[in-house]
Design a protein around this motif. Structure first.
Motif, PDB file in Angstrom:
ATOM      1  N   GLY A 202      24.497  -1.008   4.389  1.00  0.00           N
ATOM      2  CA  GLY A 202      23.385  -0.579   3.530  1.00  0.00           C
ATOM      3  C   GLY A 202      22.948  -1.658   2.557  1.00  0.00           C
ATOM      4  O   GLY A 202      21.770  -1.712   2.179  1.00  0.00           O
TER       5      GLY A 202
ATOM      6  N   ILE B 145      20.509  -3.759   4.626  1.00  0.00           N
ATOM      7  CA  ILE B 145      19.333  -2.957   4.975  1.00  0.00           C
ATOM      8  C   ILE B 145      18.478  -2.677   3.750  1.00  0.00           C
ATOM      9  O   ILE B 145      17.252  -2.866   3.768  1.00  0.00           O
ATOM     10  N   ASN B 146      19.093  -2.228   2.670  1.00  0.00           N
ATOM     11  CA  ASN B 146      18.338  -1.878   1.469  1.00  0.00           C
ATOM     12  C   ASN B 146      17.661  -3.104   0.848  1.00  0.00           C
ATOM     13  O   ASN B 146      16.533  -3.010   0.360  1.00  0.00           O
TER      14      ASN B 146
ATOM     15  N   ASP C 119      14.951   5.522   7.589  1.00  0.00           N
ATOM     16  CA  ASP C 119      16.147   6.317   7.282  1.00  0.00           C
ATOM     17  C   ASP C 119      16.833   6.759   8.570  1.00  0.00           C
ATOM     18  O   ASP C 119      18.056   6.744   8.671  1.00  0.00           O
TER      19      ASP C 119
ATOM     20  N   HIS D  30      18.728   3.790   9.998  1.00  0.00           N
ATOM     21  CA  HIS D  30      19.886   3.526   9.142  1.00  0.00           C
ATOM     22  C   HIS D  30      20.994   4.548   9.411  1.00  0.00           C
ATOM     23  O   HIS D  30      22.155   4.184   9.623  1.00  0.00           O
TER      24      HIS D  30
END
Length: 182
Positions: free
Chosen positions: A102, A105-106, A126, A129
């Motif tokens: 994350g 990704i974030n 989302d 993910h």
């Protein structure tokens, strides 16, 4: 850089005034607030390290942690016109490693938002993910890096994100080849 070196790479991208053509960040920490929470749950040494580096006593000094987290910094928009930033993460990191995917990704999605990217398919959704977190396998045919399958590949201009079959690691031969291209 990888892990703390990946954090340093993201930090250098965000803050450096030098003209650097390529950045390669692997298994990067991007958000000390999130990483403290994740490390506390897993009861590992990093939760205490984050407390120490943020001048925290009994509770995490949230503002200090944010001030040390690339996730919360202003994006140097002009830098993405002349510099490439490639972000890599092993899909199993966070389970068999210390930095959950994350973070990569974030941070990638944050940069897209900051540059005003309007094409939804450029972002990690989302659904994508959550699928990576649940199944830990490729979400399509993206090819390989080294001998590893790519689980997800996203690109927008000079920015890219590659989630590959792996753990908390850098594929050093591949990373060097990529930096030396051109």
């Amino acid at each position: 850089g990888v892990s703390g070196g990946g954090y340093a790479t993201l930090s250098t991208f965000m803050k450096s005034k030098h003209k650097i053509r390529k950045f390669s960040a692997w298994a990067s920490i991007s958000d000390l607030v999130a990483w403290h929470h994740e490390s506390s749950i897993r009861k590992n040494k990093y939760a205490e390290h984050i407390m120490d580096c943020t001048s925290s006593e009994k509770l995490l000094n949230i503002e200090n942690a944010k001030s040390r987290s690339p996730m919360y910094w202003e994006t140097p928009l002009e830098k993405l016109t002349s510099s490439e930033l490639a972000i890599y993460a092993g899909v199993n990191d966070g389970i068999e490693g210390s930095v959950p995917i994350g973070h990569s990704i974030n941070f990638y999605n944050k940069l897209l938002t900051d540059i005003g990217e309007s094409e939804a398919s450029k972002y990690v959704s989302d659904k994508e993910h959550l699928s990576l977190l649940e199944f830990r396998k490729p979400l399509g045919e993206y090819g390989n890096i080294s001998d590893r399958k790519i689980c997800l590949k996203k690109e927008a201009g000079n920015l890219s994100l590659t989630i590959f079959e792996g753990n908390h690691e850098m594929l050093t031969a591949f990373a060097l080849e990529e930096l030396l291209k051109d």
